[in-house]
Design a protein around this motif. Structure first.
Motif, short mmCIF file in Angstrom:
data_model
loop_
_atom_site.label_atom_id
_atom_site.label_comp_id
_atom_site.label_asym_id
_atom_site.label_seq_id
_atom_site.Cartn_x
_atom_site.Cartn_y
_atom_site.Cartn_z
N LYS A 1 4.83 5.42 2.43
CA LYS A 1 4.85 7.17 2.99
C LYS A 1 6.47 7.11 3.52
N GLN B 1 -3.43 -1.70 4.96
CA GLN B 1 -1.91 -0.38 6.39
C GLN B 1 -0.35 -0.37 5.96
N LYS C 1 0.39 1.17 3.12
CA LYS C 1 0.28 3.08 3.10
C LYS C 1 1.63 3.02 3.84
N ASP C 2 1.70 2.15 4.58
CA ASP C 2 3.21 2.68 5.44
C ASP C 2 4.42 2.38 4.72
N ASP D 1 -1.99 10.88 6.46
CA ASP D 1 -3.36 10.15 5.93
C ASP D 1 -4.38 11.63 5.58
#
Length: 142
Positions: free
Chosen positions: A42, A35, A38-39, A108
């Motif tokens: 973003k 995560q 992924k963050d 997501d």
């Protein structure tokens, strides 16, 4: 008028930097498993799209139309310009698709693989070659 052409080229390079790099970020984002990564992707994707790509696109268009207006007598009989503008329209669609994928990743909802994004990343390269050759060689001119 040469300074307007120069600004058009500068912002075109800025726009293309984003068009080349954002899909590459999508490749890595699609491969990310934790995560934190992924963050981070973003944030990077959002800043690239809204902070570099989109302003680069807008300013490329503004100065591009200015160049066309300033040299309109030379462009009337140029079939090369119509093909170039078609390629630019395809780049605008590509830019919009990049924005759609940005939103998918943000929420997501990405369903595409890193392999898809590797291939997707090649499209602006092809159009860049076509556009540069058209502008420099001006085929189909009357």
């Amino acid at each position: 008028m040469l300074w307007v052409k120069s600004l058009h080229i500068i912002f075109m390079v800025t726009w293309f930097a984003g068009l080349f790099y954002l899909p590459r970020l999508y490749v890595y984002h699609a491969m990310a498993e934790d995560q934190v990564s992924k963050d981070r992707f973003k944030i990077m994707e959002r800043k690239l799209f809204y902070g570099i790509m989109t302003p680069g696109f807008i300013l490329t268009a503004v100065f591009g139309f200015w160049v066309m207006w300033g040299y309109q007598d030379q462009f009337v009989a140029g079939g090369w310009l119509h093909i170039k503008l078609l390629c630019v329209a395809l780049l605008v669609v590509y830019h919009i698709l990049c924005g759609k994928y940005l939103i998918d990743f943000k929420h997501d909802r990405n369903t595409k693989s890193h392999v898809f994004y590797r291939w997707f990343n090649e499209f602006p390269v092809i159009l860049l070659f076509v556009i540069i050759f058209l502008v420099e060689l001006k085929p189909l001119s009357a």
